[in-house]
Design an enzyme around this catalytic site. Structure first.
Site, PDB file in Angstrom:
ATOM      1  N   GLY A  21       0.450  -1.581  -0.182  1.00 14.14           N
ATOM      2  CA  GLY A  21      -0.030  -0.116   0.562  1.00 14.14           C
ATOM      3  C   GLY A  21       1.179   1.517  -0.516  1.00 14.14           C
ATOM      4  O   GLY A  21      -0.095   2.242   0.201  1.00 14.14           O
ATOM      5  N   GLU A  73       4.587  -6.311   1.270  1.00 20.84           N
ATOM      6  CA  GLU A  73       3.310  -7.073   0.100  1.00 20.84           C
ATOM      7  C   GLU A  73       3.293  -5.706  -1.454  1.00 20.84           C
ATOM      8  O   GLU A  73       2.117  -5.279  -1.428  1.00 20.84           O
ATOM      9  CB  GLU A  73       2.593  -7.570   0.194  1.00 20.84           C
ATOM     10  CG  GLU A  73       2.601  -8.942   0.129  1.00 20.84           C
ATOM     11  CD  GLU A  73       1.346  -9.476   0.864  1.00 20.84           C
ATOM     12  OE1 GLU A  73       0.638 -10.146   1.504  1.00 20.84           O
ATOM     13  OE2 GLU A  73      -0.223  -8.316   0.920  1.00 20.84           O
ATOM     14  N   PRO A  74       4.544  -5.325  -1.167  1.00 22.57           N
ATOM     15  CA  PRO A  74       4.833  -3.515  -2.162  1.00 22.57           C
ATOM     16  C   PRO A  74       3.809  -3.929  -3.636  1.00 22.57           C
ATOM     17  O   PRO A  74       4.583  -5.227  -4.127  1.00 22.57           O
ATOM     18  CB  PRO A  74       6.116  -2.942  -2.339  1.00 22.57           C
ATOM     19  CG  PRO A  74       6.496  -3.944  -1.533  1.00 22.57           C
ATOM     20  CD  PRO A  74       6.247  -5.117  -1.330  1.00 22.57           C
ATOM     21  N   GLY A  75       2.580  -3.650  -4.038  1.00 24.00           N
ATOM     22  CA  GLY A  75       2.848  -3.886  -4.921  1.00 24.00           C
ATOM     23  C   GLY A  75       2.990  -2.709  -7.053  1.00 24.00           C
ATOM     24  O   GLY A  75       3.981  -2.132  -7.523  1.00 24.00           O
ATOM     25  N   CYS A 126     -16.107   3.699 -27.334  1.00 27.06           N
ATOM     26  CA  CYS A 126     -17.346   4.236 -27.968  1.00 27.06           C
ATOM     27  C   CYS A 126     -18.350   4.406 -25.742  1.00 27.06           C
ATOM     28  O   CYS A 126     -18.863   3.632 -26.003  1.00 27.06           O
ATOM     29  CB  CYS A 126     -18.508   3.441 -28.028  1.00 27.06           C
ATOM     30  SG  CYS A 126     -17.872   3.428 -29.806  1.00 27.06           S
ATOM     31  N   TYR A 129      -1.434  -1.355 -12.036  1.00 27.07           N
ATOM     32  CA  TYR A 129      -2.794  -1.495 -12.332  1.00 27.07           C
ATOM     33  C   TYR A 129      -3.579  -0.406 -13.728  1.00 27.07           C
ATOM     34  O   TYR A 129      -4.583  -0.276 -13.644  1.00 27.07           O
ATOM     35  CB  TYR A 129      -3.557  -0.705 -11.068  1.00 27.07           C
ATOM     36  CG  TYR A 129      -3.325  -1.900  -9.993  1.00 27.07           C
ATOM     37  CD1 TYR A 129      -3.221  -2.975  -9.289  1.00 27.07           C
ATOM     38  CD2 TYR A 129      -2.663  -0.659  -9.190  1.00 27.07           C
ATOM     39  CE1 TYR A 129      -2.583  -3.700  -8.141  1.00 27.07           C
ATOM     40  CE2 TYR A 129      -2.052  -1.282  -7.389  1.00 27.07           C
ATOM     41  CZ  TYR A 129      -2.496  -2.672  -7.144  1.00 27.07           C
ATOM     42  OH  TYR A 129      -1.766  -3.620  -5.794  1.00 27.07           O
TER      43      TYR A 129
HETATM   44  N1  LLP Z   1      -1.358  -7.280  -0.721  1.00 25.52           N
HETATM   45  C1  LLP Z   1      -2.889  -7.395  -0.198  1.00 25.52           C
HETATM   46  C2  LLP Z   1      -3.831  -7.956   0.311  1.00 25.52           C
HETATM   47  C3  LLP Z   1      -3.772  -6.357  -1.164  1.00 25.52           C
HETATM   48  O1  LLP Z   1      -4.537  -6.773  -1.167  1.00 25.52           O
HETATM   49  C4  LLP Z   1      -2.309  -5.583  -2.347  1.00 25.52           C
HETATM   50  C5  LLP Z   1      -3.388  -4.438  -2.886  1.00 25.52           C
HETATM   51  C6  LLP Z   1      -1.508  -4.918  -1.565  1.00 25.52           C
HETATM   52  C7  LLP Z   1      -1.010  -6.181  -1.337  1.00 25.52           C
HETATM   53  C8  LLP Z   1      -0.387  -4.202  -2.945  1.00 25.52           C
HETATM   54  O2  LLP Z   1      -1.192  -2.881  -2.558  1.00 25.52           O
HETATM   55  P1  LLP Z   1       0.198  -1.863  -3.414  1.00 25.52           P
HETATM   56  O3  LLP Z   1       1.107  -2.064  -2.710  1.00 25.52           O
HETATM   57  O4  LLP Z   1      -0.046  -1.960  -4.658  1.00 25.52           O
HETATM   58  O5  LLP Z   1      -1.039  -0.498  -3.183  1.00 25.52           O
HETATM   59  N2  LLP Z   1      -6.501  -1.489  -8.878  1.00 25.52           N
HETATM   60  C9  LLP Z   1      -6.208  -0.045  -7.601  1.00 25.52           C
HETATM   61  C10 LLP Z   1      -5.311  -0.609  -6.645  1.00 25.52           C
HETATM   62  C11 LLP Z   1      -6.294  -2.207  -6.065  1.00 25.52           C
HETATM   63  C12 LLP Z   1      -5.143  -2.672  -4.793  1.00 25.52           C
HETATM   64  C13 LLP Z   1      -5.196  -4.122  -3.926  1.00 25.52           C
HETATM   65  N3  LLP Z   1      -4.644  -4.288  -2.858  1.00 25.52           N
HETATM   66  C14 LLP Z   1      -5.794   0.435  -8.116  1.00 25.52           C
HETATM   67  O6  LLP Z   1      -5.810   0.967  -9.724  1.00 25.52           O
HETATM   68  O7  LLP Z   1      -5.415   2.098  -7.511  1.00 25.52           O
END
Ligand code: LLP
Length: 431
Positions: free
Chosen positions: A248, A290-292, A361, A390
């Site tokens: 997050g 858990e960074p994404g 469209c 994303y």
């Molecule tokens: N761990 C868990 C359990 C999660 O649900 C998520 C994201 C992450 C890690 C990674 O979070 P991050 O570091 O990427 O913020 N589609 C949305 C974001 C949805 C995130 C869902 N879970 C967007 O485009 O902003």
């Protein structure tokens, strides 16, 4: 520039990791996802070294592959020492096909199907993050059938409300994810799991939300979870190997985004974990995060060719591009902010107010509204920044548009890592 991998060259063109974006657009066509390998590796190293520096290396980052799941990115992050988190059979399959060893894979999800769970158990996934009791029973059955003991952790809903968009907030009680801590349900679940011979309960997990700019929710989550560790130790004599604090960490989409350096999260969390464990007489657990978004977000840009420009006096200027919500649905979904610029005029003043619109469209097919860009002309290359997370992963074939290719760039060199789809790809499953 909002990402360290971006610059402007002597021609006034936007450059990513040494590659001129105008040349990339010419060579590979548009729309085009471009990802900087250098930036991905650099962020991974920062996470890794912050564990070394602040937590004696006693933990690790797991890449939340939902942000951008493809074989090459899985390979890059694991080369940098990260594990991979997956949330579906498809992501699991991708990670395995990328050659990631199953023990380094963590499987999340609030409603994993029986076949996904069987796939994970048969593949030897190292950590199945059980989201609810129904899943725990399903897993127990599968493990009994296979005659194996499945390593699991439990996802806990810690009751923390992070300040972010309501669709990407997950730690609060009104959330579909995880087992509720405050009602006592979580303690029951731990008791149940700890008593099952078919599973081995290794840790607890929580996740408070996404695109968070503050350290406090993470510190607070660590404190709440460690209080729970202590309660479990006292009432059930159960101890854990790790605490997973989720992802997050916020990134820059626009200049005003107040993203804090990633190291600061680890410094603050480490301080809290040391303090709390001291107070509660707990051994220091391994910490996972858990960074994404923060691994891939700022590493990515999307390149488009400008098409029709429609200026409606006193209303707005529509600047059409050859992509749209099918390859970046984030404005349509969350009114997400982005920085847009004309890549072949990047050194010119951004004094034109544009609404960047796609080719679907649908009136809501917008990439950004009322944003300042350089004066556009048909044929220009428009770049949208910080699209690494994303975007590809949420792309669709809406209007039977084909998903664009993805090019990886590093030190002035580029290579295709995902081919662009063809019309035949669209028809592959049509009978
Ligand atoms: N761990 C868990 C359990 C999660 O649900 C998520 C994201 C992450 C890690 C990674 O979070 P991050 O570091 O990427 O913020 N589609 C949305 C974001 C949805 C995130 C869902 N879970 C967007 O485009 O902003």
């Amino acid at each position: 520039m909002i990402s360290p991998c971006l610059s402007i060259n002597e021609k006034g063109h936007l450059v990513i990791s040494g590659c001129d974006t105008v040349e990339l657009a010419e060579r590979y066509g548009t729309p085009l996802y471009v990802m900087s390998e250098d930036e991905i590796r650099s962020v991974c190293r920062r996470y890794r070294s912050s564990f070394e520096e602040y937590y004696q290396g006693n933990g690790k980052a797991l890449y939340a592959s939902k942000a951008f799941c493809c074989k090459e990115i899985c390979r890059i992050v694991t080369e940098e020492g990260l594990d991979v988190e997956v949330v579906s059979g498809g992501e699991l399959y991708t990670a395995l096909q990328a050659g990631i060893s199953p023990e380094n894979i963590h499987f999340q999800g609030n409603n994993k199907t029986v076949s996904e769970l069987e796939f994970a158990v048969n593949s030897g996934v190292g950590d199945i993050v059980v989201d609810n009791l129904s899943e725990l029973y399903k897993l127990q059955k599968i493990a009994a059938k296979q005659g194996t003991i499945v390593p699991i952790s439990l996802r806990i809903k810690p009751g923390i409300d992070a300040h972010t968009h309501e669709f990407i907030r997950t730690g609060q009680i009104d959330s579909k994810f995880g087992i509720d801590l405050t009602s006592g349900e979580a303690l029951e679940a731990v008791k149940m799991a700890a008593g099952m011979r078919e599973v081995s309960l290794r840790g607890l997990h929580c996740h408070v939300g996404s695109q968070i700019f503050e350290k406090e929710p993470f510190v607070h989550a660590a404190e709440v979870m460690l209080n729970f560790f202590a309660e479990i130790k006292q009432k059930l004599s159960v101890e854990f190997d790790f605490l997973n604090l989720g992802g997050g960490f916020g990134i820059h989409y626009v200049e005003e985004d107040d993203a804090i350096p990633y190291e600061e999260y680890m410094a603050a969390v480490s301080e809290a974990v040391h303090r709390k464990c001291g107070e509660l007489g707990l051994p220091l657990p391994k910490i996972y995060i858990e960074p994404g978004r923060s691994i891939v977000g700022e590493a990515g840009i999307t390149l488009y060719t400008v098409g029709n420009i429609l200026e409606i006096p006193t209303v707005r200027n529509y600047v059409s591009i050859d992509g749209g919500m099918y390859e970046n649905p984030r404005y349509a979904l969350y009114q997400a902010q982005y920085t847009c610029l004309i890549a072949n005029k990047a050194n010119q003043p951004a004094d034109y107010i544009a609404t960047v619109t796609g080719k679907c469209c649908e009136s809501g097919d917008l990439i950004q509204e009322h944003t300042s860009i350089q004066r556009p002309e048909e044929g220009d290359i428009l770049a949208v920044l910080s699209t690494g997370a994303y975007n590809y992963s949420m792309a669709s074939n809406y209007n039977r548009n084909v998903r664009p290719a993805c090019v990886m760039v590093s030190e002035g060199k580029s290579r295709i890592v995902i081919k662009g789809e063809t019309y035949d790809d669209l028809l592959r499953n049509d009978i």
